[in-house]
Design a protein around this motif. Structure first.
Motif, PDB file in Angstrom:
ATOM      1  N   LEU A   2      33.839 -19.884 -23.348  1.00  0.00           N
ATOM      2  CA  LEU A   2      33.870 -18.487 -23.394  1.00  0.00           C
ATOM      3  C   LEU A   2      32.611 -17.895 -23.904  1.00  0.00           C
ATOM      4  O   LEU A   2      32.256 -16.982 -23.408  1.00  0.00           O
ATOM      5  N   ASP A   3      31.994 -18.600 -24.840  1.00  0.00           N
ATOM      6  CA  ASP A   3      30.607 -18.181 -25.467  1.00  0.00           C
ATOM      7  C   ASP A   3      29.581 -18.216 -24.138  1.00  0.00           C
ATOM      8  O   ASP A   3      28.726 -17.457 -24.127  1.00  0.00           O
ATOM      9  N   ARG A   4      29.681 -19.142 -23.494  1.00  0.00           N
ATOM     10  CA  ARG A   4      28.703 -19.450 -22.186  1.00  0.00           C
ATOM     11  C   ARG A   4      28.861 -18.338 -21.208  1.00  0.00           C
ATOM     12  O   ARG A   4      28.032 -17.732 -20.921  1.00  0.00           O
ATOM     13  N   LEU A   5      30.290 -18.014 -21.153  1.00  0.00           N
ATOM     14  CA  LEU A   5      30.439 -16.885 -19.822  1.00  0.00           C
ATOM     15  C   LEU A   5      29.985 -15.432 -20.405  1.00  0.00           C
ATOM     16  O   LEU A   5      29.508 -14.976 -19.808  1.00  0.00           O
ATOM     17  N   GLY A  44      45.929 -25.587 -31.092  1.00  0.00           N
ATOM     18  CA  GLY A  44      45.227 -25.033 -32.036  1.00  0.00           C
ATOM     19  C   GLY A  44      44.114 -25.795 -32.825  1.00  0.00           C
ATOM     20  O   GLY A  44      44.001 -26.970 -32.867  1.00  0.00           O
ATOM     21  N   PHE A  45      43.279 -25.064 -33.654  1.00  0.00           N
ATOM     22  CA  PHE A  45      42.313 -25.501 -34.641  1.00  0.00           C
ATOM     23  C   PHE A  45      42.977 -26.035 -35.738  1.00  0.00           C
ATOM     24  O   PHE A  45      43.695 -25.492 -36.234  1.00  0.00           O
ATOM     25  N   ASP A  46      42.364 -27.311 -36.136  1.00  0.00           N
ATOM     26  CA  ASP A  46      43.122 -27.919 -37.425  1.00  0.00           C
ATOM     27  C   ASP A  46      42.327 -27.234 -38.475  1.00  0.00           C
ATOM     28  O   ASP A  46      41.180 -26.438 -38.688  1.00  0.00           O
ATOM     29  N   PRO A  47      42.903 -27.146 -39.821  1.00  0.00           N
ATOM     30  CA  PRO A  47      42.546 -26.512 -40.693  1.00  0.00           C
ATOM     31  C   PRO A  47      40.879 -27.063 -41.294  1.00  0.00           C
ATOM     32  O   PRO A  47      40.198 -26.118 -41.748  1.00  0.00           O
ATOM     33  N   ASN A  48      40.745 -28.271 -41.032  1.00  0.00           N
ATOM     34  CA  ASN A  48      39.228 -28.803 -41.307  1.00  0.00           C
ATOM     35  C   ASN A  48      38.172 -28.200 -40.739  1.00  0.00           C
ATOM     36  O   ASN A  48      37.114 -28.603 -40.700  1.00  0.00           O
ATOM     37  N   GLU A  49      38.793 -27.539 -39.436  1.00  0.00           N
ATOM     38  CA  GLU A  49      37.712 -27.167 -38.417  1.00  0.00           C
ATOM     39  C   GLU A  49      37.466 -25.876 -38.754  1.00  0.00           C
ATOM     40  O   GLU A  49      36.203 -25.290 -38.009  1.00  0.00           O
ATOM     41  N   VAL A  50      37.969 -25.312 -39.416  1.00  0.00           N
ATOM     42  CA  VAL A  50      37.897 -23.715 -39.484  1.00  0.00           C
ATOM     43  C   VAL A  50      36.635 -22.909 -39.816  1.00  0.00           C
ATOM     44  O   VAL A  50      36.221 -22.072 -39.234  1.00  0.00           O
ATOM     45  N   GLU A  51      36.202 -23.581 -40.976  1.00  0.00           N
ATOM     46  CA  GLU A  51      34.792 -22.936 -41.287  1.00  0.00           C
ATOM     47  C   GLU A  51      33.615 -23.357 -40.138  1.00  0.00           C
ATOM     48  O   GLU A  51      32.878 -22.370 -40.169  1.00  0.00           O
ATOM     49  N   SER A  52      33.610 -24.357 -39.671  1.00  0.00           N
ATOM     50  CA  SER A  52      32.917 -24.503 -38.283  1.00  0.00           C
ATOM     51  C   SER A  52      32.989 -23.577 -37.243  1.00  0.00           C
ATOM     52  O   SER A  52      32.150 -23.228 -36.647  1.00  0.00           O
ATOM     53  N   ASP A  55      27.694 -16.532 -34.908  1.00  0.00           N
ATOM     54  CA  ASP A  55      26.575 -16.584 -33.902  1.00  0.00           C
ATOM     55  C   ASP A  55      26.625 -16.284 -32.550  1.00  0.00           C
ATOM     56  O   ASP A  55      25.861 -16.589 -31.851  1.00  0.00           O
ATOM     57  N   SER A  56      28.135 -16.017 -32.136  1.00  0.00           N
ATOM     58  CA  SER A  56      28.180 -15.780 -30.848  1.00  0.00           C
ATOM     59  C   SER A  56      28.506 -14.336 -30.402  1.00  0.00           C
ATOM     60  O   SER A  56      28.123 -13.542 -31.067  1.00  0.00           O
ATOM     61  N   LEU A  57      28.546 -14.157 -28.976  1.00  0.00           N
ATOM     62  CA  LEU A  57      28.847 -13.032 -28.635  1.00  0.00           C
ATOM     63  C   LEU A  57      30.160 -12.652 -28.189  1.00  0.00           C
ATOM     64  O   LEU A  57      30.627 -11.666 -27.551  1.00  0.00           O
ATOM     65  N   LEU A  58      31.152 -13.404 -29.073  1.00  0.00           N
ATOM     66  CA  LEU A  58      32.428 -13.112 -28.937  1.00  0.00           C
ATOM     67  C   LEU A  58      33.045 -11.978 -29.894  1.00  0.00           C
ATOM     68  O   LEU A  58      32.575 -12.128 -30.921  1.00  0.00           O
ATOM     69  N   ASN A  59      34.141 -11.203 -29.610  1.00  0.00           N
ATOM     70  CA  ASN A  59      34.579 -10.240 -30.608  1.00  0.00           C
ATOM     71  C   ASN A  59      35.975 -10.758 -30.925  1.00  0.00           C
ATOM     72  O   ASN A  59      36.994 -10.598 -30.267  1.00  0.00           O
ATOM     73  N   CYS A  60      35.806 -11.352 -31.995  1.00  0.00           N
ATOM     74  CA  CYS A  60      37.171 -12.289 -32.571  1.00  0.00           C
ATOM     75  C   CYS A  60      37.836 -11.169 -33.405  1.00  0.00           C
ATOM     76  O   CYS A  60      37.406 -10.638 -34.455  1.00  0.00           O
ATOM     77  N   ILE A  61      39.292 -10.761 -32.966  1.00  0.00           N
ATOM     78  CA  ILE A  61      39.720  -9.592 -33.799  1.00  0.00           C
ATOM     79  C   ILE A  61      40.561 -10.153 -34.651  1.00  0.00           C
ATOM     80  O   ILE A  61      41.191  -9.707 -35.486  1.00  0.00           O
ATOM     81  N   LEU A 113      38.387 -15.606 -46.104  1.00  0.00           N
ATOM     82  CA  LEU A 113      37.325 -16.658 -45.683  1.00  0.00           C
ATOM     83  C   LEU A 113      36.266 -16.118 -44.730  1.00  0.00           C
ATOM     84  O   LEU A 113      35.005 -16.153 -44.987  1.00  0.00           O
ATOM     85  N   ALA A 114      36.853 -15.616 -43.642  1.00  0.00           N
ATOM     86  CA  ALA A 114      36.309 -14.982 -42.541  1.00  0.00           C
ATOM     87  C   ALA A 114      35.351 -13.814 -42.919  1.00  0.00           C
ATOM     88  O   ALA A 114      34.191 -13.696 -42.649  1.00  0.00           O
ATOM     89  N   GLY A 115      36.025 -12.979 -43.514  1.00  0.00           N
ATOM     90  CA  GLY A 115      35.322 -11.768 -44.201  1.00  0.00           C
ATOM     91  C   GLY A 115      34.206 -12.124 -45.210  1.00  0.00           C
ATOM     92  O   GLY A 115      32.870 -11.620 -45.023  1.00  0.00           O
ATOM     93  N   ASP A 116      34.663 -12.677 -46.101  1.00  0.00           N
ATOM     94  CA  ASP A 116      33.678 -12.862 -47.283  1.00  0.00           C
ATOM     95  C   ASP A 116      32.427 -13.857 -46.998  1.00  0.00           C
ATOM     96  O   ASP A 116      31.565 -13.445 -47.652  1.00  0.00           O
ATOM     97  N   LYS A 117      32.746 -14.884 -46.378  1.00  0.00           N
ATOM     98  CA  LYS A 117      31.474 -15.914 -45.986  1.00  0.00           C
ATOM     99  C   LYS A 117      30.895 -15.852 -44.729  1.00  0.00           C
ATOM    100  O   LYS A 117      29.677 -16.073 -44.718  1.00  0.00           O
ATOM    101  N   TYR A 118      31.624 -15.193 -43.891  1.00  0.00           N
ATOM    102  CA  TYR A 118      30.859 -15.359 -42.412  1.00  0.00           C
ATOM    103  C   TYR A 118      30.883 -13.758 -41.692  1.00  0.00           C
ATOM    104  O   TYR A 118      30.222 -13.614 -40.843  1.00  0.00           O
ATOM    105  N   GLY A 119      31.342 -12.625 -42.436  1.00  0.00           N
ATOM    106  CA  GLY A 119      31.201 -11.493 -42.141  1.00  0.00           C
ATOM    107  C   GLY A 119      32.002 -11.251 -40.731  1.00  0.00           C
ATOM    108  O   GLY A 119      31.572 -10.361 -40.061  1.00  0.00           O
TER     109      GLY A 119
END
Length: 472
Positions: free
Chosen positions: A171-174, A215-223, A230-236, A265-271
């Motif tokens: 999706l990011d590539r597209l 789905g993504f596993d919990p240990n993948e969430v931060e990555s 840093d992507s062009l995706l609008n994650c809502i 976590l998404a808001g506080d650390k990654y904006g």
């Protein structure tokens, strides 16, 4: 004069019911009923659904025949929608999980009640849009979406629920390939995360535990969050689903507490400013008398309370709350009518009664060992005088629809009706043994309308190709 069908024991004498009692039945939670809400026994001792005599429907449309009660489906849609407004203080949206039964009519009814649609393929996207549902209310799931499907979903304007790294990077590539175009709009996505919540349901339909293909596993969430920043995706927002045919409220109430940590976590650390939380579906229905699922309102109330408590405690604004009921919307609103053929008695073992359908129109018993309840629609008050096993007509020993059910004495030509066949029956139907798929009708106010044509034998050959060298 018709009488309200309040019991499935066919020897029960059913008293006449005034119109007011009929209206009160419509307030029942459809997922808790064995029968569609409009089920009655008429003066001919026949089962009626939506004011239509089931025996007459079979005479007109043939069998097997799916019969969808429009009032029951609309009632379920309204109960989900209204319960969210009542019990959740933030914005909300109900999405119909159309994998349960994706067809134009069902999607159109759901859409007309204000529901969006949860889809898992390009075919389901097409069905939903052709039924008149706005792409802004279509959410695209799946654990292996192809590039073609992703492109189609983006062009259609759907929200894509991203399931894994492969899909996220595609999706990011597209998006980067289209970024310089004047018409570029950042793809609207959500993330499916595995919450690690267990619940009591069939092994094959448990999707919220850690060992899941979804789905993504919990240990993948931060990555994942770092990649999104840093992507062009609008994650809502984020999505979780813990399984299907669930009777417990606590697991669904616990989802909010698990998901809120990732919101924060998404808001506080990654904006990342998430605004939507999709807690999936999973509420069960009553297939047999012993089943005791919560009502639609009880489920919504529990989910709403769990999410509200979690987000308020975390100091976060309430997200837009989405849920995705499928089975609990459509499962109990449909019946399947079959014509009985012969019978076979194996002395001291069992009696088989055969029908003109089976695993090709309802694969759930052979796949999930699912249980169903049935009646003989043309002799509703006859005493239950025999214990029989309902056998399908396919060349498969396991093609058994119902084991050891009590029925009246049956004869060839009688109409057997199986309840609770709205979810995962037509949608999982096949042409095994080259049987054409059945027709389906929707009934309301004494009128029946065809919503799916019966396949013909010629339809079975429509996609076949015979190379010239094989022709004689």
């Amino acid at each position: 004069m018709t009488t309200v069908l309040t019991s499935l024991r066919q020897e029960t004498v059913i008293s006449n019911a005034p119109d007011q009692e009929l209206k009160s039945l419509q307030k029942l939670s459809p997922n808790q009923q064995l029968l569609p809400l409009t089920a009655v026994v008429n003066a001919n001792d026949h089962l009626e659904i939506g004011g239509c005599d089931v025996v007459d429907l079979v005479s007109q449309y043939g069998s097997p025949l799916y019969i969808l009660d429009e009032m029951s489906l609309r009632t379920a849609c309204q109960q989900y929608r209204d319960a969210l407004v009542k019990h959740y203080q933030g914005q909300s949206q109900v999405l119909y999980a159309s994998k349960a039964w994706s067809c134009l009519a069902v999607c159109a009814i759901a859409g007309s009640e204000g529901l969006g649609i949860d889809v898992v393929s390009a075919g389901e996207i097409l069905t939903a849009t052709r039924a008149g549902v706005s792409p802004s209310l279509i959410y695209f799931h799946g654990n292996n979406k192809s590039l073609d499907e992703l492109t189609y979903a983006l062009e259609s304007g759907c929200t894509i629920v991203v399931d894994n790294w492969h899909e996220l990077k595609n999706l990011d590539r597209l998006a980067r390939e289209q970024a310089d175009l004047p018409s570029f709009v950042a793809p609207r996505i959500m993330l499916r995360l595995t919450p690690g919540i267990e619940c009591h349901t069939h092994e094959y339909i448990r999707t919220g535990h850690i060992d899941s293909k979804f789905g993504f596993d919990p240990n993948e969430v931060e990555s994942v969050f770092a990649f999104l920043a840093d992507s062009l995706l609008n994650c809502i927002g984020i999505h979780a689903h813990i399984g299907s045919q669930i009777f417990e409220l606590q697991p669904h109430q616990d989802i909010g507490g698990v998901m809120v940590q990732w919101f924060k976590l998404a808001g506080d650390k990654y904006g990342l400013n998430f605004s939507e939380l999709n807690i999936g579906g999973g509420l069960g229905i009553r297939y047999v008398e012993s089943d005791d699922p919560p009502s639609i309102e009880e489920w919504v109330k529990a989910v709403s309370a769990g999410v509200t408590e979690a987000f308020v405690s975390a100091g976060l604004a309430l997200p837009k709350l989405l849920c995705e009921p499928g089975r609990s919307l459509v499962g109990a609103t449909c019946i399947t009518a079959y014509t009985i053929g012969g019978s076979k008695t194996v002395p001291d073992i069992r009696t088989y009664v055969t029908i003109d359908g089976g695993m090709s129109d309802n694969p759930r018993p052979i796949t999930y060992q699912s249980q169903y309840r049935a009646v003989v629609a043309n002799t509703m008050s006859a005493p239950l005088s025999q214990t029989v096993t309902i056998a399908g007509k396919h060349c498969e020993s396991g093609d058994i629809l119902i084991k050891d059910i009590q029925l009246p004495q049956t004869n060839a030509g009688d109409i057997l009706v199986v309840f609770g066949t709205g979810a995962y029956n037509y949608s999982m139907a096949s042409n095994y043994n080259r049987l054409p798929k059945p027709a389906a009708v929707v009934v309301a106010d004494g009128e029946a309308s065809l919503i799916i044509k019966r396949e013909t034998r010629e339809d079975l050959l429509r996609q076949d190709c015979l190379p010239e060298k094989l022709r004689k």
